[in-house]
Design a protein around this motif. Structure first.
Motif, PDB file in Angstrom:
ATOM      1  N   GLN A 122      18.051  37.770  69.956  1.00 29.53           N
ATOM      2  CA  GLN A 122      17.546  39.100  69.607  1.00 29.53           C
ATOM      3  C   GLN A 122      16.361  39.022  68.645  1.00 29.53           C
ATOM      4  O   GLN A 122      16.260  39.788  67.692  1.00 29.53           O
ATOM      5  N   VAL A 123      15.474  38.059  68.881  1.00 31.12           N
ATOM      6  CA  VAL A 123      14.299  37.868  68.034  1.00 31.12           C
ATOM      7  C   VAL A 123      13.207  38.836  68.505  1.00 31.12           C
ATOM      8  O   VAL A 123      12.838  38.816  69.679  1.00 31.12           O
ATOM      9  N   PRO A 124      12.674  39.676  67.616  1.00 31.06           N
ATOM     10  CA  PRO A 124      11.589  40.583  68.010  1.00 31.06           C
ATOM     11  C   PRO A 124      10.355  39.793  68.472  1.00 31.06           C
ATOM     12  O   PRO A 124      10.033  38.741  67.920  1.00 31.06           O
ATOM     13  N   ALA A 125       9.666  40.314  69.485  1.00 37.94           N
ATOM     14  CA  ALA A 125       8.533  39.626  70.106  1.00 37.94           C
ATOM     15  C   ALA A 125       7.462  39.133  69.127  1.00 37.94           C
ATOM     16  O   ALA A 125       6.961  38.023  69.300  1.00 37.94           O
ATOM     17  N   PRO A 126       7.104  39.895  68.098  1.00 38.79           N
ATOM     18  CA  PRO A 126       6.058  39.375  67.198  1.00 38.79           C
ATOM     19  C   PRO A 126       6.432  38.075  66.473  1.00 38.79           C
ATOM     20  O   PRO A 126       5.564  37.377  65.967  1.00 38.79           O
ATOM     21  N   PHE A 127       7.717  37.749  66.434  1.00 43.03           N
ATOM     22  CA  PHE A 127       8.159  36.562  65.710  1.00 43.03           C
ATOM     23  C   PHE A 127       8.356  35.343  66.607  1.00 43.03           C
ATOM     24  O   PHE A 127       8.666  34.264  66.122  1.00 43.03           O
ATOM     25  N   TRP A 128       8.208  35.482  67.927  1.00 43.95           N
ATOM     26  CA  TRP A 128       8.466  34.374  68.837  1.00 43.95           C
ATOM     27  C   TRP A 128       7.599  33.162  68.508  1.00 43.95           C
ATOM     28  O   TRP A 128       8.095  32.058  68.361  1.00 43.95           O
ATOM     29  N   GLY A 129       6.312  33.346  68.404  1.00 47.29           N
ATOM     30  CA  GLY A 129       5.391  32.241  68.135  1.00 47.29           C
ATOM     31  C   GLY A 129       5.620  31.596  66.782  1.00 47.29           C
ATOM     32  O   GLY A 129       5.781  30.372  66.687  1.00 47.29           O
ATOM     33  N   PRO A 130       5.670  32.395  65.696  1.00 47.58           N
ATOM     34  CA  PRO A 130       5.894  31.799  64.378  1.00 47.58           C
ATOM     35  C   PRO A 130       7.228  31.062  64.264  1.00 47.58           C
ATOM     36  O   PRO A 130       7.296  29.991  63.656  1.00 47.58           O
ATOM     37  N   LEU A 131       8.278  31.614  64.878  1.00 45.62           N
ATOM     38  CA  LEU A 131       9.576  30.933  64.802  1.00 45.62           C
ATOM     39  C   LEU A 131       9.579  29.643  65.617  1.00 45.62           C
ATOM     40  O   LEU A 131      10.179  28.646  65.207  1.00 45.62           O
ATOM     41  N   PHE A 132       8.905  29.671  66.761  1.00 44.87           N
ATOM     42  CA  PHE A 132       8.822  28.449  67.559  1.00 44.87           C
ATOM     43  C   PHE A 132       8.063  27.361  66.791  1.00 44.87           C
ATOM     44  O   PHE A 132       8.472  26.198  66.768  1.00 44.87           O
ATOM     45  N   ALA A 133       6.974  27.748  66.136  1.00 48.24           N
ATOM     46  CA  ALA A 133       6.204  26.787  65.336  1.00 48.24           C
ATOM     47  C   ALA A 133       7.048  26.224  64.197  1.00 48.24           C
ATOM     48  O   ALA A 133       7.013  25.028  63.915  1.00 48.24           O
ATOM     49  N   ARG A 134       7.827  27.085  63.566  1.00 48.47           N
ATOM     50  CA  ARG A 134       8.688  26.638  62.469  1.00 48.47           C
ATOM     51  C   ARG A 134       9.745  25.658  62.968  1.00 48.47           C
ATOM     52  O   ARG A 134      10.004  24.630  62.342  1.00 48.47           O
ATOM     53  N   LEU A 135      10.345  25.994  64.101  1.00 49.55           N
ATOM     54  CA  LEU A 135      11.346  25.101  64.686  1.00 49.55           C
ATOM     55  C   LEU A 135      10.734  23.750  65.023  1.00 49.55           C
ATOM     56  O   LEU A 135      11.352  22.708  64.800  1.00 49.55           O
ATOM     57  N   ALA A 136       9.536  23.759  65.579  1.00 52.55           N
ATOM     58  CA  ALA A 136       8.871  22.511  65.954  1.00 52.55           C
ATOM     59  C   ALA A 136       8.625  21.626  64.737  1.00 52.55           C
ATOM     60  O   ALA A 136       8.681  20.403  64.833  1.00 52.55           O
ATOM     61  N   LEU A 137       8.393  22.235  63.584  1.00 51.58           N
ATOM     62  CA  LEU A 137       8.177  21.465  62.357  1.00 51.58           C
ATOM     63  C   LEU A 137       9.482  20.986  61.736  1.00 51.58           C
ATOM     64  O   LEU A 137       9.549  19.907  61.154  1.00 51.58           O
ATOM     65  N   GLU A 138      10.528  21.786  61.840  1.00 46.75           N
ATOM     66  CA  GLU A 138      11.790  21.502  61.157  1.00 46.75           C
ATOM     67  C   GLU A 138      12.728  20.586  61.937  1.00 46.75           C
ATOM     68  O   GLU A 138      13.549  19.892  61.359  1.00 46.75           O
ATOM     69  N   PHE A 139      12.641  20.602  63.263  1.00 54.55           N
ATOM     70  CA  PHE A 139      13.635  19.912  64.090  1.00 54.55           C
ATOM     71  C   PHE A 139      13.014  18.726  64.804  1.00 54.55           C
ATOM     72  O   PHE A 139      11.948  18.830  65.395  1.00 54.55           O
ATOM     73  N   SER A 140      13.689  17.570  64.741  1.00 56.67           N
ATOM     74  CA  SER A 140      13.203  16.417  65.492  1.00 56.67           C
ATOM     75  C   SER A 140      14.178  16.077  66.621  1.00 56.67           C
ATOM     76  O   SER A 140      13.840  16.162  67.775  1.00 56.67           O
ATOM     77  N   SER A 141      15.387  15.677  66.306  1.00 54.77           N
ATOM     78  CA  SER A 141      16.396  15.427  67.335  1.00 54.77           C
ATOM     79  C   SER A 141      17.772  15.444  66.689  1.00 54.77           C
ATOM     80  O   SER A 141      17.904  15.392  65.464  1.00 54.77           O
ATOM     81  N   LEU A 142      18.775  15.503  67.525  1.00 58.03           N
ATOM     82  CA  LEU A 142      20.151  15.627  67.038  1.00 58.03           C
ATOM     83  C   LEU A 142      21.085  14.871  67.970  1.00 58.03           C
ATOM     84  O   LEU A 142      21.006  15.011  69.188  1.00 58.03           O
ATOM     85  N   GLU A 143      21.922  14.039  67.388  1.00 61.67           N
ATOM     86  CA  GLU A 143      22.980  13.336  68.133  1.00 61.67           C
ATOM     87  C   GLU A 143      24.302  13.897  67.612  1.00 61.67           C
ATOM     88  O   GLU A 143      24.438  14.160  66.417  1.00 61.67           O
TER      89      GLU A 143
END
Length: 169
Positions: A122-143
């Motif tokens: 339920q993420v509002p459309a204006p936040f899609w890009g900024p949140l994706f960029a944040r995730l790309a910076l914060e997350f690498s991989s998970l086992e």
């Protein structure tokens, strides 16, 4: 709807919860779901019938492991997730559960299973890009590994845990 999920181990759950908190919008009233991998969904099925069917499988199954390194986004539900590359044990568990539950009314029959870990929806459309960029910076991989098989009843945006079966490691 009854949702059969694989709850994750403590270490991977902690990582996912941290990501969820970072992505959460300050004015959001929606509760974050516990870290999990959805396995199967059923309509109008008794949770106790599901437990009786799936408990023997869960007690004998090898503890499933997984690897997640890709971020995903779905416009349907405006949700972010981690794409899971399942190990053989996770695929075997899913196949066994699906076969055992064939008599129950599936919520989405015919749709192929795509293992993923939901992060936020339920993420509002204006936040899609900024949140994706944040995730790309914060997350690498998970086992991680699966810790428990759970049945959730989902009505609207409310989720209640019906039962848990802890997997032996």
């Amino acid at each position: 709807m009854q949702l059969l999920v694989l709850r994750l181990d403590y270490r991977s759950s902690t990582t996912i919860e941290s990501l969820q908190r970072q992505l959460r919008q300050p004015n959001s009233k929606l509760a974050l779901q516990l870290p999990h991998i959805p396995l199967l969904a059923y309509q109008n099925t008794s949770p106790l019938q599901l437990k009786a069917t799936f408990e023997p499988i869960a007690k004998q199954a090898a503890v499933p492991s997984f690897h997640a390194s890709d971020i995903g986004f779905s416009k349907e539900g405006a949700r972010f997730y981690l794409q899971v590359q399942p190990e053989e044990t996770l695929n075997e568990l899913h196949s066994s559960l699906k076969l055992a539950g064939h008599e129950f009314s599936a919520a989405s029959p015919g749709n192929p299973w795509q293992p993923r870990i939901p992060l936020i929806g339920q993420v509002p459309a204006p936040f899609w890009g900024p949140l994706f960029a944040r995730l790309a910076l914060e997350f690498s991989s998970l086992e991680g590994i699966g810790a428990a098989l759970e049945c959730w009843t989902v009505i609207g945006h409310r989720t209640s845990i019906e039962w848990s079966i802890f997997l032996d490691s």
